[in-house]
Design a protein around this motif. Structure first.
Motif, PDB file in Angstrom:
ATOM      1  N   GLU A  48      18.072  65.278  34.319  1.00 27.64           N
ATOM      2  CA  GLU A  48      18.515  64.629  35.559  1.00 27.64           C
ATOM      3  C   GLU A  48      19.232  63.319  35.243  1.00 27.64           C
ATOM      4  N   LEU A  49      18.687  62.557  34.272  1.00 24.75           N
ATOM      5  CA  LEU A  49      19.310  61.283  33.897  1.00 24.75           C
ATOM      6  C   LEU A  49      20.722  61.516  33.354  1.00 24.75           C
ATOM      7  N   GLU A  50      20.876  62.551  32.540  1.00 21.15           N
ATOM      8  CA  GLU A  50      22.201  62.862  31.993  1.00 21.15           C
ATOM      9  C   GLU A  50      23.186  63.188  33.113  1.00 21.15           C
ATOM     10  N   GLN A  51      22.707  63.974  34.098  1.00 20.75           N
ATOM     11  CA  GLN A  51      23.573  64.330  35.228  1.00 20.75           C
ATOM     12  C   GLN A  51      23.935  63.104  36.063  1.00 20.75           C
ATOM     13  N   THR A  77      27.627  58.951  37.762  1.00 20.10           N
ATOM     14  CA  THR A  77      27.907  57.519  37.903  1.00 20.10           C
ATOM     15  C   THR A  77      29.261  57.171  37.294  1.00 20.10           C
ATOM     16  N   VAL A  78      29.531  57.730  36.112  1.00 17.18           N
ATOM     17  CA  VAL A  78      30.818  57.472  35.457  1.00 17.18           C
ATOM     18  C   VAL A  78      31.970  57.966  36.328  1.00 17.18           C
ATOM     19  N   ARG A  79      31.801  59.196  36.871  1.00 12.37           N
ATOM     20  CA  ARG A  79      32.867  59.737  37.741  1.00 12.37           C
ATOM     21  C   ARG A  79      33.050  58.885  38.994  1.00 12.37           C
ATOM     22  N   THR A  80      31.946  58.408  39.550  1.00 14.93           N
ATOM     23  CA  THR A  80      32.023  57.599  40.776  1.00 14.93           C
ATOM     24  C   THR A  80      32.686  56.254  40.494  1.00 14.93           C
ATOM     25  N   ILE A  81      32.352  55.633  39.358  1.00 16.58           N
ATOM     26  CA  ILE A  81      32.988  54.354  38.995  1.00 16.58           C
ATOM     27  C   ILE A  81      34.494  54.543  38.843  1.00 16.58           C
ATOM     28  N   ASP A  82      34.886  55.651  38.181  1.00 17.61           N
ATOM     29  CA  ASP A  82      36.324  55.939  38.046  1.00 17.61           C
ATOM     30  C   ASP A  82      36.980  56.133  39.407  1.00 17.61           C
ATOM     31  N   LYS A  83      36.257  56.812  40.308  1.00 11.58           N
ATOM     32  CA  LYS A  83      36.792  57.044  41.651  1.00 11.58           C
ATOM     33  C   LYS A  83      36.939  55.738  42.414  1.00 11.58           C
ATOM     34  N   VAL A  84      35.957  54.839  42.283  1.00 10.86           N
ATOM     35  CA  VAL A  84      36.028  53.533  42.949  1.00 10.86           C
ATOM     36  C   VAL A  84      37.222  52.739  42.436  1.00 10.86           C
ATOM     37  N   TYR A  99      23.912  53.370  44.681  1.00 16.03           N
ATOM     38  CA  TYR A  99      22.752  54.256  44.698  1.00 16.03           C
ATOM     39  C   TYR A  99      22.556  54.919  43.329  1.00 16.03           C
ATOM     40  N   LEU A 100      23.661  55.404  42.735  1.00 14.28           N
ATOM     41  CA  LEU A 100      23.555  56.096  41.448  1.00 14.28           C
ATOM     42  C   LEU A 100      23.076  55.155  40.342  1.00 14.28           C
ATOM     43  N   LYS A 101      23.552  53.908  40.357  1.00  9.71           N
ATOM     44  CA  LYS A 101      23.094  52.950  39.349  1.00  9.71           C
ATOM     45  C   LYS A 101      21.604  52.678  39.501  1.00  9.71           C
ATOM     46  N   SER A 102      21.148  52.543  40.750  1.00 12.22           N
ATOM     47  CA  SER A 102      19.727  52.317  40.993  1.00 12.22           C
ATOM     48  C   SER A 102      18.909  53.532  40.539  1.00 12.22           C
ATOM     49  N   ARG A 103      19.439  54.746  40.855  1.00 13.53           N
ATOM     50  CA  ARG A 103      18.755  55.966  40.448  1.00 13.53           C
ATOM     51  C   ARG A 103      18.715  56.086  38.926  1.00 13.53           C
ATOM     52  N   ARG A 104      19.815  55.738  38.266  1.00 13.37           N
ATOM     53  CA  ARG A 104      19.880  55.773  36.807  1.00 13.37           C
ATOM     54  C   ARG A 104      18.832  54.849  36.186  1.00 13.37           C
ATOM     55  N   ASP A 117      16.087  53.738  37.531  1.00 14.31           N
ATOM     56  CA  ASP A 117      14.748  54.249  37.817  1.00 14.31           C
ATOM     57  C   ASP A 117      14.387  55.403  36.882  1.00 14.31           C
ATOM     58  N   LEU A 118      15.347  56.307  36.639  1.00 15.62           N
ATOM     59  CA  LEU A 118      15.086  57.434  35.743  1.00 15.62           C
ATOM     60  C   LEU A 118      14.859  56.960  34.306  1.00 15.62           C
ATOM     61  N   GLN A 119      15.636  55.976  33.863  1.00 19.26           N
ATOM     62  CA  GLN A 119      15.447  55.446  32.518  1.00 19.26           C
ATOM     63  C   GLN A 119      14.057  54.831  32.358  1.00 19.26           C
ATOM     64  N   LYS A 120      13.604  54.144  33.399  1.00 15.68           N
ATOM     65  CA  LYS A 120      12.260  53.549  33.352  1.00 15.68           C
ATOM     66  C   LYS A 120      11.190  54.647  33.300  1.00 15.68           C
ATOM     67  N   ARG A 121      11.377  55.712  34.091  1.00 12.46           N
ATOM     68  CA  ARG A 121      10.401  56.803  34.097  1.00 12.46           C
ATOM     69  C   ARG A 121      10.377  57.538  32.754  1.00 12.46           C
ATOM     70  N   VAL A 122      11.553  57.716  32.143  1.00  8.76           N
ATOM     71  CA  VAL A 122      11.623  58.353  30.822  1.00  8.76           C
ATOM     72  C   VAL A 122      10.835  57.550  29.805  1.00  8.76           C
ATOM     73  N   ARG A 123      11.017  56.222  29.810  1.00  9.59           N
ATOM     74  CA  ARG A 123      10.272  55.377  28.861  1.00  9.59           C
ATOM     75  C   ARG A 123       8.772  55.472  29.099  1.00  9.59           C
ATOM     76  N   ASN A 124       8.346  55.492  30.361  1.00  2.00           N
ATOM     77  CA  ASN A 124       6.918  55.571  30.658  1.00  2.00           C
ATOM     78  C   ASN A 124       6.318  56.898  30.195  1.00  2.00           C
ATOM     79  N   VAL A 125       7.057  58.001  30.425  1.00  2.00           N
ATOM     80  CA  VAL A 125       6.552  59.313  29.998  1.00  2.00           C
ATOM     81  C   VAL A 125       6.491  59.384  28.471  1.00  2.00           C
ATOM     82  N   GLU A 126       7.489  58.832  27.794  1.00  2.00           N
ATOM     83  CA  GLU A 126       7.472  58.811  26.327  1.00  2.00           C
ATOM     84  C   GLU A 126       6.258  58.052  25.809  1.00  2.00           C
ATOM     85  N   LYS A 127       5.937  56.906  26.438  1.00  2.00           N
ATOM     86  CA  LYS A 127       4.758  56.148  26.039  1.00  2.00           C
ATOM     87  C   LYS A 127       3.477  56.949  26.285  1.00  2.00           C
TER      88      LYS A 127
END
Length: 395
Positions: free
Chosen positions: A43-46, A51-58, A110-115, A117-127
């Motif tokens: 999900e984070l990769e997606q 996010t990259v596509r949206t930044i380019d669109k903006v 929204y996508l940056k906030s979601r990104r 949040d997902l990065q934080k959850r990934v780190r927590n699960v890894e721990k």
């Protein structure tokens, strides 16, 4: 005494069953966490791609909006050249682009906030996975003790101090080995896989642009990286337990290791054995093999040597290993300082291995004069005690 043995057996049996159940529960927790981690990483990769596509669109919409504003200003000022319909169209286009820009900016936020949040959850699960694996590892150590021969357990628990020191050394040795394997996987296959993911994304973009020749070249490189990563994984698996060590013994395994080392490192290597080889307990042979492996790894990484030798001398009471190279050398006193432990982790690991089998290691090295390491290992604890008993009293 018989009743006491029965009671101890019953207590140990109950403890083993409880810990076996706990071990499988921890395993299920780990597997569940790994499944969640894979889902989160996908999900984070997606989200990152979106996010990259949206930044380019903006960025594109901001440029379009600036051009639309300029166009609107031009038609509004020149009433002679442009009709009211032209002004209306320019105004509507600018308004529509502005609305699209606002929408995509909100999506970007929204996508940056979601990104994040997902990065934080990934780190927590890894721990969580790391903690669960550590607990499982500790349970396995205890189970190995409790599942062994009761007489051996009884002998171990005769001395609380001996039990504590022995258990601590075993756990430390196990954790150091886990760290070594983790470093090898992180520096090898993990880096390769991360690079493969990146290259597949590049190939995917090329396919979307129908750049088929470039895609073919990219896939050829990708296949080479996969083969290289597979070779690294096989090497790590082999290094976990060389088959020759169990099948043929220490000397043939080390002879093959030195030959392989010379072939891969291009450092001229010599091996010599004197005395009559004596087969040792499996754990001791493995420990000696790892020490030689670590010493040669240090030569390859740090010594910049053109020659390294390994000499093994057997006596009924002692094994002496001498590893000598003609590399750059170093200051032994500086390497043994606490501040230098990280930069000389290999030497620290070797000393710990030697201490675990109650041997001693002597390092002789100077800058520009190469390095010589001598490791002396008693054959067995019983022989060591016998030697101590037979030593003359000089007092």
């Amino acid at each position: 005494m018989d009743h006491l043995t029965v009671d101890i057996n019953r207590v140990i049996s109950n403890a083993i069953h409880a810990m076996e159940d706990s071990k499988y529960q921890i395993y299920e927790i780990c597997e569940s966490a790994r499944t969640e981690l894979e889902s989160l990483e996908l999900e984070l990769e997606q989200v990152i791609e979106e996010t990259v596509r949206t930044i380019d669109k903006v960025d594109q919409l901001e440029q379009d909006y600036r051009r639309a504003r300029v166009r609107l200003t031009e038609v509004s000022r020149d009433f002679v050249r442009y009709k009211e319909e032209d002004i209306k169209q320019a105004y509507e286009k600018a308004t529509q682009i502005q609305l699209d820009l606002m929408m995509y900016r909100e999506k970007e936020t929204y996508l940056k906030s979601r990104r994040d949040d997902l990065q934080k959850r990934v780190r927590n699960v890894e721990k969580s996975i790391e903690r669960a694996e550590m607990v499982g590892s500790q349970i396995n150590v205890v189970l190995e003790y409790l599942s062994g021969d009761l007489n051996q357990v009884t002998r171990i628990i005769e001395s609380a101090k001996t039990r504590q020191l022995l258990g601590l050394k075993i756990i430390l040795a196990q954790e150091e080995e886990r760290k070594r394997i983790a470093r090898e996987i992180h520096d090898g296959p993990a880096q390769s896989l991360a690079n493969i993911v990146l290259r597949t994304e590049i190939a995917e973009r090329m396919l979307m642009k129908q750049q088929f020749e470039l895609v073919q070249d990219e896939l050829i490189d990708l296949k080479g990286q996969v083969r290289s990563g597979l070779e690294e994984i096989r090497k790590i698996i082999f290094n976990l337990r060389p088959m020759a060590l169990d099948d043929l013994g220490l000397v043939p395994a080390l002879r093959k290791f030195t030959q392989d080392f010379e072939e891969k490192s291009k450092v001229h290597t010599s091996f010599e054995m004197t005395g009559r080889e004596i087969r040792l307990p499996s754990a001791m042979e493995a420990a000696i093999y790892r020490m030689v492996q670590e010493a040669f790894s240090n030569v390859h990484k740090h010594a910049n040597a053109s020659h390294v030798s390994l000499d093994i001398h057997y006596t009924p009471q002692l094994i002496t290993l001498t590893i000598q190279d003609n590399g750059v050398g170093f200051l032994v006193e500086a390497a043994e300082q606490p501040s230098s432990r990280n930069s000389h982790f290999g030497l620290v690991g070797m000393k710990e291995r030697v201490e675990l089998i109650e041997g001693r290691m002597i390092i002789d090295s100077k800058p520009g004069q190469g390095t010589k390491i001598v490791i002396e290992i008693p054959m067995s604890a019983d022989q060591r005690k016998e030697n101590e008993t037979n030593e003359p009293d000089n007092g």
